[in-house]
Motif scaffolding. Structure first.
Motif, short mmCIF file in Angstrom:
data_model
loop_
_atom_site.label_atom_id
_atom_site.label_comp_id
_atom_site.label_asym_id
_atom_site.label_seq_id
_atom_site.Cartn_x
_atom_site.Cartn_y
_atom_site.Cartn_z
N LYS A 112 0.83 -1.20 0.00
CA LYS A 112 0.00 0.00 0.00
C LYS A 112 0.86 1.25 0.00
CE LYS A 112 -3.90 2.18 2.40
NZ LYS A 112 -4.88 2.07 3.50
N LEU A 113 1.95 1.23 0.76
CA LEU A 113 2.84 2.39 0.79
C LEU A 113 3.49 2.60 -0.57
CD1 LEU A 113 4.34 4.63 2.31
CD2 LEU A 113 6.12 2.95 2.84
N ALA A 114 3.94 1.53 -1.21
CA ALA A 114 4.58 1.66 -2.53
C ALA A 114 3.64 2.33 -3.53
CB ALA A 114 5.02 0.29 -3.03
N ASP A 115 2.38 1.92 -3.51
CA ASP A 115 1.39 2.51 -4.42
C ASP A 115 1.20 4.00 -4.12
OD1 ASP A 115 1.04 0.07 -5.65
OD2 ASP A 115 -0.76 -0.46 -4.51
N ALA A 116 1.11 4.33 -2.84
CA ALA A 116 0.90 5.72 -2.44
C ALA A 116 2.10 6.59 -2.81
CB ALA A 116 0.63 5.81 -0.94
N LEU A 117 3.30 6.08 -2.60
CA LEU A 117 4.50 6.85 -2.92
C LEU A 117 4.59 7.12 -4.42
CD1 LEU A 117 7.12 5.13 -0.60
CD2 LEU A 117 6.25 7.45 -0.39
N ARG A 118 4.30 6.13 -5.23
CA ARG A 118 4.34 6.32 -6.68
C ARG A 118 3.32 7.37 -7.11
NH1 ARG A 118 4.91 0.33 -6.72
NH2 ARG A 118 7.10 -0.12 -7.18
N ALA A 119 2.16 7.35 -6.46
CA ALA A 119 1.12 8.33 -6.80
C ALA A 119 1.55 9.76 -6.45
CB ALA A 119 -0.18 7.99 -6.07
N HIS A 120 2.51 9.89 -5.53
CA HIS A 120 3.00 11.21 -5.12
C HIS A 120 4.32 11.56 -5.79
CE1 HIS A 120 0.18 12.28 -1.75
NE2 HIS A 120 -0.12 11.00 -1.92
N GLY A 121 4.73 10.78 -6.77
CA GLY A 121 5.89 11.15 -7.57
C GLY A 121 7.21 10.53 -7.18
N ALA A 122 7.25 9.73 -6.13
CA ALA A 122 8.51 9.13 -5.71
C ALA A 122 8.93 8.01 -6.66
CB ALA A 122 8.39 8.59 -4.28
N LYS A 123 10.23 7.82 -6.76
CA LYS A 123 10.78 6.68 -7.49
C LYS A 123 10.89 5.52 -6.51
CE LYS A 123 14.94 5.13 -9.91
NZ LYS A 123 16.34 5.51 -10.30
N VAL A 124 10.18 4.43 -6.76
CA VAL A 124 10.05 3.36 -5.77
C VAL A 124 10.58 2.04 -6.30
CG1 VAL A 124 8.46 2.10 -4.27
CG2 VAL A 124 8.00 4.51 -4.84
N GLU A 125 11.39 1.38 -5.47
CA GLU A 125 11.82 0.00 -5.72
C GLU A 125 11.29 -0.85 -4.57
OE1 GLU A 125 15.99 -0.57 -6.50
OE2 GLU A 125 16.20 1.51 -7.16
N THR A 126 10.86 -2.07 -4.87
CA THR A 126 10.35 -2.96 -3.82
C THR A 126 11.01 -4.32 -3.91
OG1 THR A 126 8.50 -3.68 -5.23
CG2 THR A 126 8.10 -1.82 -3.75
N TYR A 127 11.29 -4.90 -2.75
CA TYR A 127 11.77 -6.27 -2.65
C TYR A 127 10.93 -6.97 -1.59
CZ TYR A 127 15.85 -5.10 -5.47
OH TYR A 127 16.67 -4.70 -6.50
N TYR A 128 10.10 -7.91 -2.03
CA TYR A 128 9.30 -8.71 -1.11
C TYR A 128 9.89 -10.12 -1.08
CZ TYR A 128 6.12 -4.81 -2.01
OH TYR A 128 5.57 -3.55 -2.15
N PHE A 129 10.37 -10.51 0.09
CA PHE A 129 11.07 -11.78 0.23
C PHE A 129 10.07 -12.89 0.54
CE2 PHE A 129 13.95 -8.33 1.06
CZ PHE A 129 15.14 -8.71 0.46
N PRO A 130 9.88 -13.85 -0.37
CA PRO A 130 8.81 -14.85 -0.24
C PRO A 130 8.88 -15.69 1.02
CG PRO A 130 9.69 -14.85 -2.46
CD PRO A 130 10.60 -13.99 -1.65
N GLN A 131 10.08 -16.05 1.47
CA GLN A 131 10.22 -16.95 2.61
C GLN A 131 10.60 -16.24 3.90
OE1 GLN A 131 9.27 -20.04 2.07
NE2 GLN A 131 9.00 -19.49 -0.10
#
Length: 286
Positions: free
Chosen positions: A237-256
């Motif tokens: 949710k934060l990643a989506d909100a940041l992109r909507a406000h113009g930030a350049k966003v990278e995400t790493y979600y670790f499955p395990q």
């Protein structure tokens, strides 16, 4: 009726014990600065009204000459200053000055945390002021890395302070209003121990609720998909909100991975800092 009352009392005791068991360990130990020639104390005090908070911190100095980029690491439950100082050696070798700070209620910083309340925000701001004000730090190239509750403090700092051009947010809670209804029992007990979760209090601690209209920064979000304290949905949710406000966003979600991501994040952190601090020419040097 007596049995029911006894059972309720025992249940309350169990809840208190569980909540108490989650208090951050704050047992003073030997200063780790003595183990490294390039590590200095970075302690300071902040005041809120009549209360004074002593904040624990260490600064790892880069051997590079001149003004170098600065990284502020906010420890809030996951990781600690010992781990931070060890990790900082590799980042300092890249040519970055690293300040490791425990927010109120964690490490040897006085508390309580109050679920990342105003003292944590004040401590984060003063730590950034101190780092930016050093003669060996390029104040135009600053980054902040928050872990656990430290990620919330870093996010709230981003909401009100435009100086950090790069932020790393790890395993945090970024919208307490949506977290509370779905939070695991352990997380609810932890919150209840620190504050009464009214809508006003939860909104005050919401990174998403206070995002500025426009952000000009790069953000790396890291979260374990098996996190049983802070659901990964908070990070998404934060990643989506940041992109909507113009930030350049990278995400790493670790499955395990669960809540504490440990050393597995270090390669991604170094690559992010290399791209967003070291590859950018400073205004002071131009």
């Amino acid at each position: 009726m007596r049995r029911l009352t006894t059972f309720s009392g025992r249940l309350s005791i169990v809840a208190i014990v569980l909540a108490t068991s989650m208090v951050a360990c704050r047992i003073p130990g030997k200063s780790i600065a003595s183990n490294y020639k390039n590590v200095d104390q970075f302690n300071f005090d902040v005041a809120q009204g009549p209360k004074n908070y002593h904040i624990e911190g260490y600064l790892t100095r880069s051997a590079a000459l001149g003004k170098r980029p600065g990284l502020l690491v906010l420890n809030g439950g996951e990781g600690n200053v010992d781990r931070c100082v060890q990790m900082s050696q590799g980042i300092a070798a890249m040519g970055i000055q690293v300040a490791c700070v425990s927010i109120p209620g964690y490490g040897n910083s006085s508390g309580p945390s109050r679920f990342v309340g105003q003292p944590s925000v004040l401590a984060s701001r003063k730590a950034l002021d101190m780092l930016a004000g050093r003669s060996d730090v390029d104040a135009s190239r600053l980054a902040v890395w928050g872990l656990g509750h430290g990620a919330v403090a870093a996010g709230l700092l981003m909401d009100y302070d435009s100086r950090p051009r790069a932020l790393i947010l790890e395993s945090g809670c970024y919208d307490p209003l949506t977290l509370w209804p779905e939070a695991p029992l352990r997380t609810k007990l932890s919150i209840l121990r620190e504050v009464w979760p009214s809508k006003r209090i939860l909104k005050e601690r919401s990174v998403i609720a206070h995002l500025p209209a426009r952000l000009e920064c790069s953000v790396l979000i890291m979260h374990g998909e098996q996190d049983n304290r802070m659901p990964v949905r908070q990070a998404v949710k934060l990643a989506d909100a940041l992109r909507a406000h113009g930030a350049k966003v990278e995400t790493y979600y670790f499955p395990q991975a669960s809540h504490d991501l440990g050393k597995r994040v270090e390669p991604d952190v170094r690559a992010f800092l290399r791209d967003n601090l070291l590859s950018t020419t400073s205004a002071a040097a131009s």
